[in-house]
Design an enzyme around this catalytic site. Structure first.
Site, PDB file in Angstrom:
ATOM      1  N   GLY A  48      34.625  54.992-136.843  1.00  0.00           N
ATOM      2  CA  GLY A  48      34.223  56.320-136.420  1.00  0.00           C
ATOM      3  C   GLY A  48      32.867  56.729-136.951  1.00  0.00           C
ATOM      4  N   CYS A  49      32.264  55.889-137.766  1.00  0.00           N
ATOM      5  CA  CYS A  49      30.934  56.187-138.282  1.00  0.00           C
ATOM      6  C   CYS A  49      29.890  55.434-137.464  1.00  0.00           C
ATOM      7  CB  CYS A  49      30.808  55.762-139.750  1.00  0.00           C
ATOM      8  SG  CYS A  49      31.777  56.765-140.872  1.00  0.00           S
ATOM      9  N   GLN A  50      28.792  56.103-137.191  1.00  0.00           N
ATOM     10  CA  GLN A  50      27.689  55.475-136.465  1.00  0.00           C
ATOM     11  C   GLN A  50      27.081  54.355-137.318  1.00  0.00           C
ATOM     12  OE1 GLN A  50      24.625  58.250-135.493  1.00  0.00           O
ATOM     13  NE2 GLN A  50      23.270  56.711-134.642  1.00  0.00           N
ATOM     14  N   SER A  51      26.936  54.628-138.606  1.00  0.00           N
ATOM     15  CA  SER A  51      26.426  53.619-139.527  1.00  0.00           C
ATOM     16  C   SER A  51      27.610  52.901-140.159  1.00  0.00           C
ATOM     17  CB  SER A  51      25.541  54.272-140.582  1.00  0.00           C
ATOM     18  OG  SER A  51      26.227  55.327-141.205  1.00  0.00           O
TER      19      SER A  51
END
Length: 141
Positions: A48-51
């Site tokens: 769920g994190c872009q990074s």
């Protein structure tokens, strides 16, 4: 925990615009202790994190201690803030706390939608660790 959250709010209140606040988050990322290389694997990766963000936790003396890392410096600063507030707390304290500093400093509203989703994913993972430790402790009683 409220004292630490109030300190964070005070620290961010000295900045008038969000570019300065982003710079401060970048500074905070430098203070985050490194995560063990063994925990920079897919098992500890937050969905769920872009990074890319890795979070691990251990229970020691009834209190939860987190380590984390990210390949994005602003995200690393955000996780440093979360760890600062939640580290060394009991699972019950972590689960019961209202992290009001996030709204008070305007963090959520000044993040991109994907980074805001990442913040929620990091926080959810930290709370899941606390919940697992709480349940584990209950089973041992």
């Amino acid at each position: 925990m409220d004292k630490i959250q109030d300190e964070i709010i005070g620290e961010f209140s000295v900045f008038d615009d969000w570019l300065d606040k982003y710079d401060y988050l970048i500074e905070l990322s430098d203070a985050l202790p490194p995560i063990d290389a063994a925990h920079r694997t897919d098992r500890y990766l937050i969905n769920g994190c872009q990074s890319r963000v890795w979070i691990d936790a251990r229970l020691e003396g009834g209190k939860v201690y987190y380590t984390a890392d990210s390949d994005a410096i602003i995200t690393k600063g955000i996780i440093a803030l979360l760890i600062r507030v939640l580290n060394g707390r009991t699972p019950q304290e972590i689960l019961a706390t209202d992290l009001y500093f996030i709204d008070a400093i305007g963090l959520k509203e000044n993040l991109s939608p994907t980074r805001s989703n990442g913040l929620l994913a990091m926080l959810n993972q930290m709370r899941l660790y606390a919940l697992a430790f709480e349940k584990e402790s209950e089973m041992k009683r």
